[in-house]
Motif scaffolding. Structure first.
Motif, mmCIF file in Angstrom:
data_model
loop_
_atom_site.group_PDB
_atom_site.id
_atom_site.type_symbol
_atom_site.label_atom_id
_atom_site.label_comp_id
_atom_site.label_asym_id
_atom_site.label_seq_id
_atom_site.Cartn_x
_atom_site.Cartn_y
_atom_site.Cartn_z
ATOM 1 N N PRO B 47 0.828 -1.207 0.000
ATOM 2 C CA PRO B 47 0.000 0.000 0.000
ATOM 3 C C PRO B 47 0.861 1.256 0.000
ATOM 4 O O PRO B 47 2.025 1.236 0.409
ATOM 5 C CB PRO B 47 -0.793 -0.116 1.302
ATOM 6 N N SER B 51 -1.244 7.642 -1.114
ATOM 7 C CA SER B 51 -2.613 7.382 -1.543
ATOM 8 C C SER B 51 -3.541 7.316 -0.335
ATOM 9 O O SER B 51 -4.648 7.856 -0.348
ATOM 10 C CB SER B 51 -2.691 6.052 -2.301
ATOM 11 N N ILE B 52 -3.086 6.645 0.706
ATOM 12 C CA ILE B 52 -3.946 6.503 1.885
ATOM 13 C C ILE B 52 -4.198 7.861 2.526
ATOM 14 O O ILE B 52 -5.298 8.143 3.017
ATOM 15 C CB ILE B 52 -3.303 5.490 2.864
ATOM 16 N N GLN B 96 -5.963 -0.133 -2.511
ATOM 17 C CA GLN B 96 -5.065 -0.364 -1.377
ATOM 18 C C GLN B 96 -5.390 -1.686 -0.685
ATOM 19 O O GLN B 96 -4.493 -2.400 -0.228
ATOM 20 C CB GLN B 96 -5.147 0.802 -0.380
ATOM 21 N N VAL B 184 -2.805 -1.130 6.101
ATOM 22 C CA VAL B 184 -3.488 0.114 5.746
ATOM 23 C C VAL B 184 -3.886 0.869 7.015
ATOM 24 O O VAL B 184 -3.702 2.083 7.129
ATOM 25 C CB VAL B 184 -4.730 -0.177 4.868
#
Lengths: 316, 316, 316, 316, 316, 316
Positions: B47, B51-52, B96, B184
């Motif tokens: 991941p 992006s997270i 993700q 995540v």
């Protein structure tokens, strides 16, 4: 946007968006009615954290153009840069001032006329105070340089020290807090808190030549008063001892409840000072000390000395 | 890119890049073989933190559109914004989720089929849980407002308080942690940790109306359990006392080893509570207290009271 | 720029910019003359925090390409990415090195010739040291994985742990500090400090397999020396006891004044160790311990044991 | 900013900025007094090209969400996207409408009250017209697909054809032009002109199923009227023959002076048609034809046929 | 986003978004059913213009690293840059290839298996053809330098000439067009068309050492064939004379209908050549010439000579 | 970067990057040896199109601050903005000047000393010429307003007309061309060409009050000379008739070969004037006219009149 806005090549799944959107609307609606908030008319009515972040960055670069300004700045255009940057930052601040004043008037059910004039007054006064603010900050930078044996130059202090970043934010925030923009001020404080771990409430009054070293974990409360030439280390708390509430359980807000620290005091790392006590001029408070009463000028307080006293006088 | 991607007008120096690249490849290769990791097939399999970060920002703005959403949002388009933003965030989260599940399957040598369906299930369940999550967060915001005499409005709390930012992250992270995306989830927690100095492991269970004030230095461990209406101040640790290891020296992972804090407990700044102990309902733990055993409901624990007990009963 | 650079539709107010710009110029001028600083010739002469931030990010992605590099990186192009990224980062670092050396020469009134060659030497040596630095960092990652029961994989550790981020920054900063770029080094340290709450002075010497867990509030001083396999928790201070000053009140700078921590020591959260003391190999220092003297190898120090000793031997 | 905002390491040169700034101020001042323009009160009073560019992009993506919208859009959230995007674009358009109306009132010395209401009316009407506008554009896309043997699908046409881009811009611009925002409309037209080389004045009236192929160099004047199913190729001009001026030499503005093109006409590349002439229904005008008089329905005009006529009837 | 995403302080107007969104949905729905298009499953199925723009920029910078690559590139890292940039661009191209192949299969109701393998084959072949493509482009650059008396160096040609930009795009587009990605190819062509006003259909076959000067308004059709060493000026059209349709009125697609231009031909500005005619080797076609028949090798065609012929032989 | 730098989830394909990189290196190497170019020492030696684009934008905004400057600019800070923007643009231009001079010296094998001084001289002179340049541009804006019946205000002209954008670029480019920076100048010209379709060689001399309407396809050659008050329409060419070459086939460069257009001439759309001919003062050249000889002052040239003459006097 881009990082996650990519083409999702293979995603026929349904998220039941209609249902979730509806449930979220119901949740918002319940919250609004529970907290007695009127529906907002038109757009967003609150100041914007991101706008304020840019305003503060610009003001800082106008205050210290050759240190915090753009890389390509040269002395020949220093004043041009300062003038242009101030104008841009002040205009943007005016918008935030309007937003807070209007929001605040609506919260209290007060009339909204006069807001524009008040917003302009606040920003104009703030602008005129900037040269003095710069001089105060110069005293802080000098105090940091003189107070840290690892500091090699005032420039290093200005570029690197989180305590300096925090006090730049605080001195702006404090002015705006007193001028009637507590929410804008608080957002400024939290920007510094997030970047440095130093949490100074914008209401705190802090004299010149103030230096916080390392800084992570420092907390200075809303009604704290700090004199000149004070030095503080990481994880120091100048907090409230307890909150008083009225008969309905509502906390009393705005009462003096944090320490007064007089001139030339040094407070070492991890010390906790709680309540409306006074630390007398020139005192030194040792690391990890837990203190809930006043000490006279010139005191040298350490954990050991406190335990001694506790042994002598019964536990606090 | 731009800041440093400038024309270097005068730089004929050689960095011996070929050599360094080769030595770095050797170092990576040694590391991979030492840690028994198979060569990755094709691209990156983990991941992405960035992006997270964007996903969480979008989810937060969908949960509180008029407070954390874009500046130009108006009530007429609130639901449109929520629906569009959710879709975009959930699609990105799906990617993700896939990455973590595949990575995890490979690490354990498990088959990879079924991953797509599982990823979709996880994200769909998460989406459906958002309305409830918003209601929990409303209770947290209210608790913050009621618990801090310096707070002027619930909006100030939502915009400014690092403790609120931390709990928004935590409630998302905890859901995903339990749903099978611990990596995540951990990234989400660390985003909050970096921004606020509050370090809550995504495994921790936390009830409604939770409030952390100031927050810098708070640490809450993986197996901690916290009830309703709990209030915590800066630098509080809810940690593990010691780790147990098996005969090969491998640490036991996943064992309950952090405190249980029952409803309506208040824990003041700097307190450290270690091990699987229980703090009984309605207790108050004073500042800087060091506690490694359970206390019954309604306890008032301070440094002084502990030393008294120590004097009475021998040192802990 | 954009967020606040909006059209201000209704703002005929005057900020008295001419006056403020003039007063700020006067303030700068006073500061410069007070601090005896010569006018700068031409442009800015100090390293840029923002450039250094990008340099460090690129170096980190060149060291761990598949973990900290771009999302779309694949093994086939790993070496290409490493080579290109290194070149770009090293060229940018060369500019910063030049700036610091020139600044430093001017501060001391030294001649400026030879600066270009020295800058190139520093960057070239740094580049050649990167493979070794990667191996050291691998040992740190492994130590983190082995030292935390909540860690599920080395990849999670590398992606998520603030202690790892801090040590990546520190190992780069320390090399540059010793090579003669203390200001660049300090900026790198503060970047990590801001992101993690971990404040390691670039002068500190730290052996392999070093692990800081949670980390917020950790402070490690300029002359600290740390051995192999040391583990440290949040809010630990390795600080100076007091500063010595010469007869004019100038602080002595650069004196050894921070602890020496030998191999395999563990220091739990909140412990404070001050002064040039030695913590013997394999010792464990308990949480919140306040320690200002050396302890022999294998010591187990806790608050309780210290108080015991204090009771036995009189207060420290 | 970044690309050129780099550290200029070696630039002690002086540009004599004070002098140039002063001379430029004098030039502006002379211009303002010569063109009889009052000093502007406060800020900028003109619409912004860049804002309008973003508004048009958003409107286009709301009209064709799965083709011109973001890459990650999915059908489930199409309506959400459309609603949110419209709101954002319409609010931004409202600002531009206000700016033009106020500017225009000041230019003419008219009172400024009523501007807000008029701006809202214009934007509201425009918003309500969007569904019809989409249907017109669908007819244009279809006409392009049917008219070009190289076209493989309607999607290719929508994504690639400059003529389609131009007509999307024109249909928006024409609505706003008629609604009283000629400057905003003109900016929209010029955005298309710059991207495609197709220059359609926003005043031109154009029926459905309109197709321009290749398009570079097409010019369509302010008072041109074009029927249904018309097809035009690159470098076609529908222009004015000559301008008429009043006795003071002022050009008459707004007079009908461009061609009327009836339904189902085809005009091949490079043809020039000048003046208020009528091209009868179903006619074909050949490449490079130069035409300054009307032709009846069904005409087939080519260079050769014109020369024939010229030979027959004397030169035009 | 930012430019228009500003706080709209005073906008309580309603846009009737619900209604407009609904009507737009109806319009889309009608269009989809009219054009017989199936509902899309999941996400967007078409290639992205913006992604392709970035891919082409990267490929161009990999082909000419020291001229079109980043400013800070140095020879030591040229190959690293080329390798990394190629990988990134090819991976991104693979995604676009997949999208077009899947879209195309669905349009034709063909099965979708085998698409992944075909996409990879196309991109792999394209990658292997790049060195040859670079050599062709070198011949074009040289032709431009030799053909324009205003050109001072090959570098100026590469940096400045729109004809060179157009041919770089065309050579990539043509390869992909032939390989089975006509839509991606067309998007590439239109990117060049928009930037330069030169409209070359990706189907056109063009030999080496090709030079277009000035270029605005050039149109080269889908089935045109151009030899070696051809030079073309602005506003030249190599077009189709007329389209043939089948009995249902459907245009025949893909028929050879554009000119063949043999080696060493020069075509001056504004010339129009229509239909499947052949311009013999070494011919010169004068400015503004209108030509619809073949001419033998070595012809010198001018407007005057054509009119002479017309007078001799009757009008064409 | 982001748009295409996405995680490619499923791409284990190999592109044979090593091979392609090697072949590309070979192609570059062959090109360099064929074109007799020495290897570059260190970094890139050519001016940067992107930097120049930003420089021109900044200069334009400094010339017309309230029209082309930032949206939030107000009159109070106009001069500050102008000064700051000029400094930034001039410093950046200095870098480009250095790059071109050094590049040019190396191309010709000339010594490189004196380049810095020459670069500074060029930029300083250019800066001092800006006020005059602004006055020239004011005359152009006025000419556009007076020459187009569709123009409603000088502001519309400045904001919208491509001809004005082209002449702003040209007047800067021409100054730099004459000052010895032909490559920088050419890049500026091509920026305007790409945005407007108007291609003016930076060498062309153009008097005041110049107006190009519509503009797409206009080409004005290197040695053209244009007087005061000239008006030109789209697709007009002022070109060279033929190039002369020396005995080796090398084109003669720099010879006067383009038209002289005297004061107050109007040239309508599509006219082509070739060679070193003179169009006498006050003449009108009709649309599509093809002219290769001089005409006396006051001529009225149209296609018809030319054909008449041709009939009278034999073909040209």
């Amino acid at each position: 946007m881009h990082e996650i806005g990519k083409q999702n090549e293979n995603n026929p799944v349904s998220w039941q968006l209609e249902r979730i959107v509806e449930e979220l609307r119901a949740a918002r609606s319940e919250w609004r009615s529970r907290s007695g908030r009127p529906r907002e008319q038109g757009g967003r009515e609150l100041p914007s954290r991101r706008s304020i972040e840019e305003i503060v960055e610009r003001l800082a670069s106008a205050l210290f153009p050759m240190r915090l300004g753009p890389n390509d700045l040269r002395e020949e255009s220093e004043d041009f840069f300062v003038g242009r940057t101030l104008d841009s930052a002040l205009n943007a601040l005016l918008i935030q001032a309007r937003l807070e004043l209007r929001y605040s008037a609506r919260q209290r059910g007060e009339p909204e006329d006069g807001i524009e004039a008040r917003a302009q007054d606040i920003v104009r006064d703030f602008a005129l105070a900037l040269p003095l603010l710069r001089q105060l900050l110069d005293s802080d930078v000098l105090a940091a340089y003189q107070g840290d044996p690892a500091a090699r130059s005032v420039d290093e202090v200005l570029l690197c020290y989180p305590g300096v970043l925090a006090i730049i934010h605080h001195r702006m925030a404090h002015h705006l807090y007193r001028a009637g923009l507590p929410l804008v001020a608080r957002i400024i404080s939290e920007l510094a808190h997030s970047a440095t771990g130093i949490d100074i409430h914008p209401g705190a009054q802090i004299g010149g030549s103030f230096f916080i070293d390392h800084g992570t974990g420092v907390v200075i409360g809303e009604t704290a008063i700090i004199g000149e030439q004070v030095r503080i280390y990481q994880a120091v708390t100048l907090g409230a001892k307890r909150f008083t509430a009225d008969e309905t359980g509502q906390l009393h807000k705005g009462q003096p409840r944090h320490p007064i620290v007089e001139d030339e005091v040094v407070i070492y790392a991890g010390a906790t000072i709680l309540g409306r006590v006074t630390i007398g001029k020139g005192s030194t408070i040792g690391g990890n000390v837990w203190l809930t009463r006043s000490v006279p000028p010139g005191s040298q307080i350490s954990q050991a000395s406190l335990q001694q006293q506790a042994g002598d006088a019964g536990l606090d």
